[in-house]
Design an enzyme around this catalytic site. Structure first.
Site, short mmCIF file in Angstrom:
data_model
loop_
_atom_site.label_atom_id
_atom_site.label_comp_id
_atom_site.label_asym_id
_atom_site.label_seq_id
_atom_site.Cartn_x
_atom_site.Cartn_y
_atom_site.Cartn_z
CG HIS A 127 -1.94 -1.13 1.19
ND1 HIS A 127 -3.08 -1.13 0.43
CD2 HIS A 127 -1.92 -2.32 1.82
CE1 HIS A 127 -3.73 -2.27 0.60
NE2 HIS A 127 -3.04 -3.01 1.45
CG ASN A 175 -7.73 -4.84 0.21
OD1 ASN A 175 -6.98 -3.94 0.53
ND2 ASN A 175 -7.40 -6.12 0.34
#
Length: 531
Positions: A66, A144
């Site tokens: 990320h 997500n």
């Protein structure tokens, strides 16, 4: 007699005067101090040394996953209900109870595998992390865009990420490494089906769904718990890209999703999502053909309907990217009263890993940074550590007492009004997979729900990458597709049989023409003479 001011005046300073970190006004920011205007420089160049040494340290360790992200501020507004039911039936969490109650939030969207300035068009899951600054302290809902995951056990997470990251020798992502792991981990096939379809490349951050992915629990005032799944649904609609469309966008702007989010908020087109939950009783549910704690599975909506509990609006861009987006630190263990953990093995692993990495990445006092600090009083007996800049002390706390319990005006425990949640846990300590793996059934259901163009794009993307992989990997992936759905397996087998053999797997996932790029760079470039 007043002194002659000219005798001690040093410089003129206004509100916008440049200073160094010591507060000294900077009178020359163009030149270092040297012996003559050609140099050499002298060691006492304090302003330069402070400036360049801070510049050398402007970056903090990049997130392992990320790393590429964008963020925004906003608020969450509760509906005061879960669908048509009183929400207090399920949870005592204060932020949900009152209709219209608003809680400040900060959201960070991200891609997963590649680095901080990688293209936002790559085939990859997208992170969707929300920090709620509630009256009871922070709650982080870290998830997500896709509602499932590749694996169900945290032991496999580092291996999965290693396989998906660039090759340690070439530093290029390799689809053979990706499929080697996935073919050897059949529980990943449902996620592979999503990732290689258009759902693997959202058009932008505003027009994608979000999910908590993990199974959590809600606890009511009586200490009774239910299992819960979280879903964010964008009011802007959902839009995804084909591989060809993504590559065309990438050739023009590899920051398109960050720009889209920033521009929308700047012009007042504030993105919104509705938060919905699915609820299940807190037990094993033997009537299901999957375990409800399995992150590779969807809970069927017809059996566990989605219930709206609130909406989120993002209405303010960050004032500084590094201070807010880069230093924002999330953790799956950050829950408030009324929210709790399930026995989800991925959740258990993430709960250690996420907060651990923030302490490494940002520092032991990362929770004192404004973007991470709760918007309420904080009083702890913790002190010291790198970059501490305040004491978490109560107004009337005895400053000599940094421990508990104490009768000398130290900090005291809070009184708990809601009943303690005390689940019964029984069993042997083992290292075993769950009983109801059922690795491919839902992948088949997902394939059958896809529109025809999505199926076509899925098969084309899989064939493109698998055609250059080891034959054993191809056969295993075909077997998983066959098991999921006969048409799925048939189309994948036929596509691989027709595919051009050879070619490199060293390219981003789904990339069609990456093999040709090094050669084209030479052929299409222009020759130049040395100067």
């Amino acid at each position: 007699m007043s002194k002659d001011q000219s005798n001690y005046e040093t410089n003129l300073e206004n509100e916008d005067t440049l200073t160094n970190r010591q507060g000294h006004p900077i009178t020359n920011n163009q030149n270092i101090r040297t012996v003559g205007n050609r140099g050499p420089a002298t060691l006492e160049n304090y302003d330069f040394i402070e400036k360049i040494s801070h510049f050398d340290r402007e970056r903090i360790p990049e997130r392992v996953v990320h790393a590429r992200g964008a963020g925004a501020h906003g608020y969450f507004e509760a509906y005061g209900a879960a669908g048509d039911e009183d929400i207090s039936k399920y949870t005592r969490a204060k932020l949900f109870q009152e209709k219209g109650k608003q809680t400040p939030v900060f959201v960070r969207f991200s891609s997963v595998i590649h680095g901080g300035h990688s293209p936002e068009t790559l085939r990859d899951p997208r992170g969707f992390a929300v920090k709620f600054y509630t009256e009871d302290g922070n709650w982080d809902l870290v998830g997500n865009n896709l509602k499932i995951f590749f694996i169900r056990d945290a032991m496999k997470f580092p291996d999965m990420i290693h396989a998906f990251k660039p090759d340690p020798i070439t530093n290029i992502q390799d689809s053979e490494r990706f499929f080697d792991f996935c073919a050897s981990s059949p529980e990943s096939f449902h996620m592979v089906t999503f990732i290689y379809s258009p759902w693997g490349i959202p058009a932008n951050y505003r027009m994608m769904q979000g999910s908590g992915v993990n199974t959590y629990k809600w606890v009511n005032k009586h200490g009774k718990a239910v299992l819960v799944k979280y879903h964010w649904e964008p009011k802007q609609g959902i839009r995804n890209l084909t591989q060809k469309e993504a590559e065309e966008i990438q050739s023009k702007n590899f920051n398109h999703a960050t720009q889209d989010l920033y521009d929308a908020i700047e012009k007042g087109d504030f993105p919104e999502w509705e938060l919905l939950v699915q609820i299940m009783s807190d037990d094993d549910h033997p009537e299901l053909d999957f375990d409800p704690l399995d992150d590779t599975k969807l809970w069927p909506e017809d059996q566990f309907p989605w219930m709206a509990v609130g909406k989120m609006v993002l209405n303010k861009n960050p004032e500084d990217y590094f201070m807010e987006v880069e230093q924002a630190a999330f953790g799956t263990g950050v829950l408030v009263d009324g929210l709790d953990f399930s026995d989800d093995k991925m959740l258990q692993g993430r709960t250690f890993s996420y907060s651990d990495t923030q302490r490494h990445r940002v520092g032991a006092n990362y929770l004192q940074l404004p973007i991470n600090a709760p918007k309420k009083r904080v009083a702890t007996n913790q002190s010291g550590g790198q970059m501490a800049y305040k004491l978490d002390r109560a107004p009337y706390q005895n400053p000599h007492i940094n421990y508990e319990p104490s009768i000398l005006d130290g900090l005291q425990e809070a009184d708990q009004l809601g009943e303690e949640y005390t689940p019964m846990i029984k069993g042997n300590l083992v290292r075993q997979s769950i009983d109801r793996e059922n690795n491919t059934k839902q992948a088949g259901e997902t394939f059958r729900k896809f529109e025809q163009w999505e199926k076509t794009e899925l098969i084309a993307n899989l064939v493109n990458d698998l055609s250059s992989c080891d034959k054993r990997i191809q056969e295993k992936m075909i077997a998983l597709a066959d098991e999921a759905d006969t048409d799925y397996g048939l189309h994948l087998r036929e596509g691989l049989a027709r595919a051009k053999k050879g070619g490199s797997t060293n390219k981003p996932l789904g990339n069609r023409d990456g093999d040709d790029a090094p050669k084209e760079a030479i052929e299409k470039s222009n020759e130049a003479e040395p100067y």
